[in-house]
Design an enzyme around this catalytic site. Structure first.
Site, PDB file in Angstrom:
ATOM      1  CE  LYS A   1      28.087  48.887  47.843  1.00 34.12           C
ATOM      2  NZ  LYS A   1      28.515  47.670  47.114  1.00 34.12           N
TER       3      LYS A   1
ATOM      4  CE1 TYR B   1      22.909  49.184  46.939  1.00 32.47           C
ATOM      5  CE2 TYR B   1      24.412  47.357  47.301  1.00 32.47           C
ATOM      6  CZ  TYR B   1      24.050  48.485  46.598  1.00 32.47           C
ATOM      7  OH  TYR B   1      24.817  48.914  45.555  1.00 32.47           O
TER       8      TYR B   1
HETATM    9  P1  NAD Z   1      36.093  45.170  40.199  1.00 27.89           P
HETATM   10  O1  NAD Z   1      37.020  44.246  40.883  1.00 27.89           O
HETATM   11  O2  NAD Z   1      35.321  44.651  39.049  1.00 27.89           O
HETATM   12  O3  NAD Z   1      36.857  46.486  39.725  1.00 27.89           O
HETATM   13  C1  NAD Z   1      37.821  47.111  40.519  1.00 27.89           C
HETATM   14  C2  NAD Z   1      38.742  47.927  39.641  1.00 27.89           C
HETATM   15  O4  NAD Z   1      39.753  48.495  40.463  1.00 27.89           O
HETATM   16  C3  NAD Z   1      39.454  47.089  38.568  1.00 27.89           C
HETATM   17  O5  NAD Z   1      39.453  47.801  37.374  1.00 27.89           O
HETATM   18  C4  NAD Z   1      40.869  46.978  39.102  1.00 27.89           C
HETATM   19  O6  NAD Z   1      41.829  46.869  38.080  1.00 27.89           O
HETATM   20  C5  NAD Z   1      41.039  48.293  39.833  1.00 27.89           C
HETATM   21  N1  NAD Z   1      42.083  48.247  40.857  1.00 27.89           N
HETATM   22  C6  NAD Z   1      43.014  49.211  41.028  1.00 27.89           C
HETATM   23  N2  NAD Z   1      43.819  48.885  42.030  1.00 27.89           N
HETATM   24  C7  NAD Z   1      43.438  47.695  42.501  1.00 27.89           C
HETATM   25  C8  NAD Z   1      43.901  46.844  43.534  1.00 27.89           C
HETATM   26  N3  NAD Z   1      44.929  47.182  44.310  1.00 27.89           N
HETATM   27  N4  NAD Z   1      43.240  45.692  43.744  1.00 27.89           N
HETATM   28  C9  NAD Z   1      42.175  45.354  43.004  1.00 27.89           C
HETATM   29  N5  NAD Z   1      41.680  46.119  42.012  1.00 27.89           N
HETATM   30  C10 NAD Z   1      42.292  47.287  41.766  1.00 27.89           C
HETATM   31  O7  NAD Z   1      35.091  45.720  41.307  1.00 27.89           O
HETATM   32  P2  NAD Z   1      33.681  46.400  41.093  1.00 27.89           P
HETATM   33  O8  NAD Z   1      32.627  45.379  41.287  1.00 27.89           O
HETATM   34  O9  NAD Z   1      33.642  47.199  39.869  1.00 27.89           O
HETATM   35  O10 NAD Z   1      33.605  47.342  42.395  1.00 27.89           O
HETATM   36  C11 NAD Z   1      34.307  48.567  42.465  1.00 27.89           C
HETATM   37  C12 NAD Z   1      33.626  49.484  43.479  1.00 27.89           C
HETATM   38  O11 NAD Z   1      32.295  49.724  43.070  1.00 27.89           O
HETATM   39  C13 NAD Z   1      33.508  48.884  44.887  1.00 27.89           C
HETATM   40  O12 NAD Z   1      33.665  49.894  45.844  1.00 27.89           O
HETATM   41  C14 NAD Z   1      32.110  48.331  44.944  1.00 27.89           C
HETATM   42  O13 NAD Z   1      31.568  48.284  46.242  1.00 27.89           O
HETATM   43  C15 NAD Z   1      31.382  49.336  44.066  1.00 27.89           C
HETATM   44  N6  NAD Z   1      30.193  48.760  43.420  1.00 27.89           N
HETATM   45  C16 NAD Z   1      29.028  49.416  43.544  1.00 27.89           C
HETATM   46  C17 NAD Z   1      27.895  48.907  42.967  1.00 27.89           C
HETATM   47  C18 NAD Z   1      26.604  49.643  43.080  1.00 27.89           C
HETATM   48  O14 NAD Z   1      25.572  49.079  42.720  1.00 27.89           O
HETATM   49  N7  NAD Z   1      26.595  50.889  43.518  1.00 27.89           N
HETATM   50  C19 NAD Z   1      27.952  47.723  42.241  1.00 27.89           C
HETATM   51  C20 NAD Z   1      29.168  47.083  42.121  1.00 27.89           C
HETATM   52  C21 NAD Z   1      30.299  47.610  42.715  1.00 27.89           C
END
Ligand code: NAD
Length: 393
Positions: A161, A247
């Site tokens: 999401k 949410y």
């Molecule tokens: P994060 O920044 O920790 O991870 C993002 C990942 O994408 C990293 O591994 C990064 O290296 C990679 N990546 C690849 N190309 C990139 C670019 N151009 N710029 C930045 N990063 C890049 O983020 P996250 O918190 O893990 O979130 C990732 C996704 O998951 C988002 O869509 C977020 O909304 C979703 N999320 C959902 C929940 C949930 O409870 N459902 C919780 C957290 C995050």
């Protein structure tokens, strides 16, 4: 083979029975679950056959292989650990642009070299029978591209999401999954969480009479550097509304069992301009339902709050904290909810695996993600224009 099929069926039924025993008539049986999936498979027999040929066989059951795309915080700290607890799917592969992460994950989770991809080799996943499901955990602005490519590789998809950063991208994702006859789901983990399932029941079945008012807030103080992707309009699509406010939108809709008809909204003050020069720092909005019920919602990247409250004619309920991975607490006007905290992600992924194995309707399909992005866009429009914006879904 016959015995394997029997055990598989038996385990599946046992799982479903356990879930319904533990939580009563829950999300699966409620109106929110009736979202028709546009990504129908071509037939359950065919899919089950594919699974029997490709899934991991632990001697009792067939597990579908999941590949996580993007090994950031959520994939590392929530999804990969959850995949150690799932019964119907397992961590089969990874897609990462960082070779050192590939090495660490390979060792930690015993992932074979042939199931490790980077963003250039991603499309070759099409030739890998170990991978049944691709789970996109990249920044929001990348969900559409990796979903479309994953669908073309004929893999079922879970996108995190918000589904995408525009309605047009959501539509592209749905279309690609339809064309390639794969299923598409959104990472809406709270549909599988007992307190939220109870709220769906209380609201939708009008246990305390018709719902009159909902209050929802999801906020946290964002730290780190101002150049992180969550503050980049192109990669995030917006600020806390896209990330956390979704949410509140979800909570209000599954409390009511229907979508709002109109929204009004107002951006909050920007007190940290170095962080919030592209996306909002906070936003308040109101969602109006056809029967007159109202949802008052807030989201901010500059305070900590977490609440889902519902007031009906003859009672009320409150989840606080409400939207976290664990530690959710619930009470109603009659007392504490006394429900367990569970591994939400394990349940979410297992349910999707069962949707594929049984070729059944997905409770949190792409269409739901599209609906929500449409509502988020309407909230932004209302805040920008100061107008009451009608929602057409
Ligand atoms: P994060 O920044 O920790 O991870 C993002 C990942 O994408 C990293 O591994 C990064 O290296 C990679 N990546 C690849 N190309 C990139 C670019 N151009 N710029 C930045 N990063 C890049 O983020 P996250 O918190 O893990 O979130 C990732 C996704 O998951 C988002 O869509 C977020 O909304 C979703 N999320 C959902 C929940 C949930 O409870 N459902 C919780 C957290 C995050």
């Amino acid at each position: 083979m016959k015995q394997t099929i029997f055990l598989f069926r038996h385990n599946r039924r046992k799982f479903l029975k356990d879930v319904s025993l533990a939580f009563g008539a829950t999300a699966m049986g409620l109106p929110m679950a009736s979202f028709a999936s546009s990504c129908q498979s071509s037939g359950s027999d065919k899919e089950n056959t594919q699974v029997e040929q490709t899934g991991q066989d632990n001697g009792q059951n067939r597990k579908l292989g999941i590949a996580l795309v993007g090994l950031g915080n959520y994939a590392t700290n929530q999804l990969a650990p959850a995949l150690q607890e799932t019964e119907h799917c397992y961590l089969a592969g990874i897609v990462t642009g960082t070779p050192s992460k590939a090495e660490t994950w390979k060792r930690k989770y015993k992932i074979p070299e042939k199931n490790i991809y980077n963003y250039e080799t991603y499309d070759q996943i099409a030739d890998n029978p170990d991978i049944d499901i691709i789970y996109i955990v990249l920044p929001n602005g990348m969900h559409a591209e990796y979903t479309v490519r994953g669908a073309r590789a004929k893999k079922h998809i879970i996108s995190e999401k918000p589904m995408a950063t525009s309605v047009a991208d959501c539509q592209r994702m749905i279309e690609a999954c339809k064309e390639n006859k794969v299923k598409l789901s959104i990472g809406y983990r709270l549909h599988f969480e007992p307190h939220h399932q109870r709220v769906m029941e209380l609201g939708q079945q009008q246990v305390y009479g018709p719902v009159q008012r909902i209050e929802a807030e999801d906020s946290f103080v964002i730290g780190g550097s101002p150049d992180r992707w969550r503050l980049d309009k192109e990669l995030a699509g917006g600020g806390p509304l896209m990330d956390l406010g979704i949410y509140c939108v979800q909570g209000a809709i599954y409390t009511m069992g229907k979508t709002p008809v109109a929204v009004t909204a107002k951006f909050g003050e920007v007190t940290r301009p170095d962080f919030f020069d592209e996306v909002e720092q906070s936003i308040n909005w109101q969602m109006e339902f056809a029967d007159g019920a109202m949802a008052n919602c807030t989201t901010s990247y500059n305070k900590n709050q977490n609440l889902l409250y519902g007031k009906a004619e003859k009672g009320w309920w409150r989840l606080q904290p409400s939207f976290g991975y664990s530690g959710i607490q619930g009470e109603t006007s009659e007392g504490p909810m006394n429900l367990p905290n569970v591994n939400q992600q394990a349940r979410q992924m297992d349910d999707f695996a069962l949707c594929i194995l049984d070729d059944r309707e997905i409770p949190v399909p792409g269409e739901m993600g599209l609906r929500d992005v449409r509502i988020l866009e309407s909230i932004y429009e209302a805040a920008r224009t100061g107008n009451r914006v009608e929602i057409k879904v």
